[in-house]
Design a protein around this motif. Structure first.
Motif, mmCIF file in Angstrom:
data_model
loop_
_atom_site.group_PDB
_atom_site.id
_atom_site.type_symbol
_atom_site.label_atom_id
_atom_site.label_comp_id
_atom_site.label_asym_id
_atom_site.label_seq_id
_atom_site.Cartn_x
_atom_site.Cartn_y
_atom_site.Cartn_z
ATOM 1 N N GLU A 206 1.111 -1.079 0.100
ATOM 2 C CA GLU A 206 -0.047 -0.061 -0.104
ATOM 3 C C GLU A 206 0.914 1.193 0.101
ATOM 4 O O GLU A 206 0.635 2.359 -0.739
ATOM 5 C CB GLU A 206 -1.012 0.027 1.149
ATOM 6 N N ARG A 207 1.778 1.133 0.629
ATOM 7 C CA ARG A 207 2.723 2.400 0.799
ATOM 8 C C ARG A 207 3.455 2.605 -0.538
ATOM 9 O O ARG A 207 3.522 3.782 -0.904
ATOM 10 C CB ARG A 207 3.699 2.232 1.904
ATOM 11 N N ALA B 197 1.407 4.241 -3.007
ATOM 12 C CA ALA B 197 1.105 5.578 -2.877
ATOM 13 C C ALA B 197 2.127 6.324 -2.909
ATOM 14 O O ALA B 197 2.107 7.569 -2.469
ATOM 15 C CB ALA B 197 0.244 5.727 -1.505
ATOM 16 N N HIS B 198 3.444 5.642 -3.364
ATOM 17 C CA HIS B 198 4.628 6.547 -3.271
ATOM 18 C C HIS B 198 4.983 7.015 -1.887
ATOM 19 O O HIS B 198 5.453 8.385 -1.856
ATOM 20 C CB HIS B 198 4.858 7.387 -4.373
#
Length: 231
Positions: A148-149, A152-153
């Motif tokens: 997820e991180r 989302a950069h």
């Protein structure tokens, strides 16, 4: 920019301490500490299993596998009898999971292998296997959070160079690379520089004749990573 000696793991003067006994390049170390803080807030204890690896250490691993003293596994985790393989086939079996000395991204101080220390007992022996990061594995939750991180950069610059199977190195979800630095370092060690590196070593490189016979193809298949590996 690192020197050829630093890129091939023969000079570690570009490294600083990080997370106890580990070492990374200074910017990568600072970014990893920020990622650790983010992970802590999410309930994970982001820890390093392996960071910088010297040329000598990589050669010990390589030669040990080539002569059958260290285990080699196939994609399913089953042991491979490498000594029963022809030398060229032995070479490819090793490269699936272990880098040629001088080509490992771990030499650069930008790459590391990670796990969630909060998900296992203190005496747990981290293996860095697909089962540990698969659904239901002890480190699955950490890696889903990292997914997820990264999407989302928001992963402090860390991405997975071996996220997908491109026919070379097997997928390694645990291997993170600090992209702001490592994407500028990729491809900077030529075949000629590698041969000179091996010439300077006091110990011979196992399977060197087979390596040199295929070296340009090996670099393209097992060292280069997908162009879009960091988004």
């Amino acid at each position: 920019m690192l020197t050829i000696a630093q890129l091939t793991g023969r000079d570690d003067s570009h490294l600083v301490p990080c997370a106890g006994p580990h070492r990374l390049q200074v910017d990568a170390a600072a970014a990893f500490e920020r990622l650790q803080s983010d992970a802590r807030e999410a309930g994970f204890e982001l820890a390093i299993a392996s960071s910088h690896r010297s040329y000598e250490r990589q050669r010990i691993i390589w030669n040990g596998k080539a002569c059958g003293e260290r285990a080699v596994h196939d994609d399913a985790g089953a042991p491979v009898d490498v000594l029963a393989l022809p030398p060229a086939a032995r070479l490819h079996a090793i490269l699936r999971f272990s880098a040629l000395p001088g080509t490992s991204r771990h030499h650069w101080g930008t790459d590391l292998d990670i796990y969630d220390a909060a998900a296992v007992p203190a005496d747990y022996a981290v293996q860095l296997t697909p089962a540990e990061v698969a659904p239901g594995g002890p480190f699955d939750a950490l890696h889903r959070w990292l997914d997820e991180r990264m999407a989302a950069h928001a992963s402090q610059g860390f991405f997975r160079p071996y996220a997908r199977d491109c026919g070379g190195v097997a997928p390694e979800r645990w291997h993170l690379s600090y992209a702001p630095l490592s994407r500028e370092l990729a491809g900077r060690v030529s075949a000629r520089a590698l041969c000179e590196c091996w010439d300077c070593d006091r110990e011979p490189l196992a399977l060197r004749a087979e390596v040199e016979a295929e070296l340009p193809a090996l670099l393209a298949r097992y060292v280069a990573v997908a162009e879009n590996w960091c988004g």
